[in-house]
Design a protein around this motif. Structure first.
Motif, PDB file in Angstrom:
ATOM      1  N   THR A  31       0.822  -1.206   0.000  1.00  0.00           N
ATOM      2  CA  THR A  31       0.000   0.000   0.000  1.00  0.00           C
ATOM      3  C   THR A  31       0.855   1.254   0.000  1.00  0.00           C
ATOM      4  OG1 THR A  31      -1.739  -1.165   1.214  1.00  0.00           O
ATOM      5  CG2 THR A  31      -1.817   1.246   1.207  1.00  0.00           C
TER       6      THR A  31
ATOM      7  N   ASN B  41       0.935   6.889   9.278  1.00  0.00           N
ATOM      8  CA  ASN B  41       0.086   5.808   9.781  1.00  0.00           C
ATOM      9  C   ASN B  41       0.459   4.438   9.223  1.00  0.00           C
ATOM     10  OD1 ASN B  41      -1.620   7.600  11.307  1.00  0.00           O
ATOM     11  ND2 ASN B  41      -2.584   8.224   9.376  1.00  0.00           N
ATOM     12  N   THR B  42       1.721   4.272   8.847  1.00  0.00           N
ATOM     13  CA  THR B  42       2.135   2.970   8.320  1.00  0.00           C
ATOM     14  C   THR B  42       2.156   1.922   9.431  1.00  0.00           C
ATOM     15  OG1 THR B  42       4.448   3.613   8.650  1.00  0.00           O
ATOM     16  CG2 THR B  42       3.521   3.931   6.460  1.00  0.00           C
ATOM     17  N   ARG B  43       1.828   0.692   9.076  1.00  0.00           N
ATOM     18  CA  ARG B  43       1.770  -0.384  10.060  1.00  0.00           C
ATOM     19  C   ARG B  43       3.148  -0.875  10.463  1.00  0.00           C
ATOM     20  NH1 ARG B  43      -3.138  -4.329   7.817  1.00  0.00           N
ATOM     21  NH2 ARG B  43      -4.818  -2.770   7.943  1.00  0.00           N
ATOM     22  N   HIS B  44       4.109  -0.802   9.534  1.00  0.00           N
ATOM     23  CA  HIS B  44       5.449  -1.312   9.813  1.00  0.00           C
ATOM     24  C   HIS B  44       6.469  -0.215   9.519  1.00  0.00           C
ATOM     25  CE1 HIS B  44       3.824  -5.367  10.237  1.00  0.00           C
ATOM     26  NE2 HIS B  44       3.158  -5.175   9.109  1.00  0.00           N
ATOM     27  N   PRO B  45       6.633   0.735  10.437  1.00  0.00           N
ATOM     28  CA  PRO B  45       7.575   1.846  10.190  1.00  0.00           C
ATOM     29  C   PRO B  45       9.012   1.402   9.999  1.00  0.00           C
ATOM     30  CG  PRO B  45       6.801   1.835  12.476  1.00  0.00           C
ATOM     31  CD  PRO B  45       5.952   0.857  11.740  1.00  0.00           C
TER      32      PRO B  45
ATOM     33  N   HIS C 285       9.987  -0.670   7.980  1.00  0.00           N
ATOM     34  CA  HIS C 285      10.180  -0.930   6.548  1.00  0.00           C
ATOM     35  C   HIS C 285      10.066   0.340   5.708  1.00  0.00           C
ATOM     36  CE1 HIS C 285       8.615  -5.256   7.449  1.00  0.00           C
ATOM     37  NE2 HIS C 285       9.903  -5.131   7.729  1.00  0.00           N
ATOM     38  N   ASN C 286       9.952   1.492   6.341  1.00  0.00           N
ATOM     39  CA  ASN C 286       9.713   2.729   5.591  1.00  0.00           C
ATOM     40  C   ASN C 286      10.810   3.020   4.575  1.00  0.00           C
ATOM     41  OD1 ASN C 286       7.318   3.201   6.886  1.00  0.00           O
ATOM     42  ND2 ASN C 286       8.106   4.761   8.273  1.00  0.00           N
TER      43      ASN C 286
ATOM     44  N   ASP D 195      10.519   0.671   1.605  1.00  0.00           N
ATOM     45  CA  ASP D 195       9.359   0.943   0.761  1.00  0.00           C
ATOM     46  C   ASP D 195       9.520   2.240  -0.033  1.00  0.00           C
ATOM     47  OD1 ASP D 195       8.253  -1.350   1.746  1.00  0.00           O
ATOM     48  OD2 ASP D 195       6.921  -0.365   3.188  1.00  0.00           O
TER      49      ASP D 195
END
Length: 383
Positions: free
Chosen positions: A2, A207-211, A213-214, A217
């Motif tokens: 996403t 609001n990312t679920r897995h920061p 991995h920012n 991504d």
């Protein structure tokens, strides 16, 4: 996924259609190299924003934390000017696409010789203004955000149509294609805007679920954008470089008015532009009034005046200087430079990049910065 596609969809906007023109100015090989260079610089500096902006809602506050009030104001002014320049480019493109859609409709119904007083660019500008102005006055933009998520369909279709049509219907003319041209500053300036997402990346990541991995991504998102830009630029240029001189700044103009595939792409694009343009003005409104009035909607009169001013400027460009690619190309060079400051060495100025780095005791901070000096340098070298 996403987050990756959100970044990809945010950057893959109207500039996609100007890339074949940009490649015609720079040449095939030099064009690819410029895409890779700007991609590398922009991706790296965006990762710096992600790294040092943890816990902050906006880049302004990051600049304030490290550089004080003056850094925040410079970042604020540069961001607003960049967004206003982008809104002008969007307005030009909306009017052009609206005009082109009607021309295609007239051509398909064999009424292409309709007198000018029945339809012209002024009518297209009036239609565009009538559509977008009421939406810019909304306090809540939730429905527009939902519609804007459909923009990925528009981008995918346009990307696929250009690549497939150019390869399988037009054919690619590789023989004797210019590998380099002297208009490389055109493509470099345009890509500087196209790869710019730095002032929006922190709200996107909020609001990312897995920061954790920012960074990964963001890198993947940038890579997908670079590949898409390179593909459209190369394919569009190779298909039409010998046939269309000069290359149209808005690439869909290269197709005939009776091309159904191009008409569908124009309809998708127009829908996307009409939903994105009010969001651009929303961001300008929040940033402008938020800093000066401490209220992003001080009154309907304030908002109406600001919106009419920006729309009026954009419409004037659309009517009297409808050069979409040229506007994109000059938006960022007037706003950014590259300055590297260290505690142990003096700064140097005027380098032909687009970002500021401030290295203070191993703290690296990205900041957008207004720089007339770089804009002057670009103009001198280009002309």
């Amino acid at each position: 996924l996403t987050l990756i596609f959100s970044i990809w969809n945010t950057m893959m906007g109207s500039s996609l259609l100007a890339l074949p023109w940009g490649f015609s100015e720079a040449g095939l090989v030099l064009g690819v190299l410029i895409v890779l260079a700007i991609y590398g610089v922009c991706c790296y500096t965006c990762l710096l924003v992600v790294r040092w902006g943890k816990g902050s809602d906006d880049l302004f506050y990051v600049c304030y934390n490290y550089l004080g009030q003056s850094g925040k104001i410079v970042c604020w002014a540069s961001s607003i000017l960049l967004l206003v320049g982008s809104s002008i480019a969007y307005d030009i493109l909306m009017v052009d696409v609206c005009d082109s859609i009607v021309d295609s409709g007239l051509a398909l119904t064999h009424q292409h010789d309709t007198p000018e007083y029945y339809w012209n660019t002024y009518y297209a500008a009036a239609i565009v203004t009538g559509l977008v102005f009421p939406m810019t006055m909304l306090k809540e933009f939730g429905i527009l955000v939902k519609f804007n998520t459909l923009g990925i369909v528009s981008v995918l279709y346009t990307l696929g149509f250009i690549i497939v049509y150019c390869i399988f219907f037009e054919g690619l003319e590789v023989k004797s294609v210019p590998l380099t041209n002297n208009g490389y500053f055109v493509l470099a300036g345009m890509l500087s805007v196209s790869f710019f997402i730095h002032s929006l990346i922190l709200p996107i990541l909020k609001n990312t679920r897995h920061p954790e991995h920012n960074a990964r991504d963001v890198t993947i998102g940038y890579t997908l954008v670079a590949l898409s830009y390179a593909a459209v630029g190369c394919v569009g240029y190779l298909a039409y470089w010998a046939e269309l001189v000069p290359m149209p700044q808005q690439f869909l103009e290269a197709f005939s008015d009776t091309n159904i595939g191009a008409l569908v792409a124009k309809l998708f694009l127009f829908f996307q532009l009409v939903t994105v343009f009010p969001l651009l003005l929303l961001i300008i409104r929040i940033q402008f009034f938020g800093l000066l009035w401490k209220n992003d909607y001080p009154s309907w009169l304030h908002v109406m005046a600001l919106n009419l001013l920006i729309i009026g400027i954009g419409t004037s460009f659309a009517l009297y200087y409808p050069n979409f690619g040229t506007v994109l190309r000059f938006v960022l060079p007037f706003l950014h430079t590259d300055v590297k400051c260290t505690c142990k060495s003096p700064p140097y100025y005027g380098m032909p990049f687009i970002f500021i780095y401030v290295n203070l005791e191993n703290v690296v901070l990205y900041m957008c910065c207004l720089s007339p000096l770089y804009g002057t340098l670009v103009l001198i070298l280009h002309h």
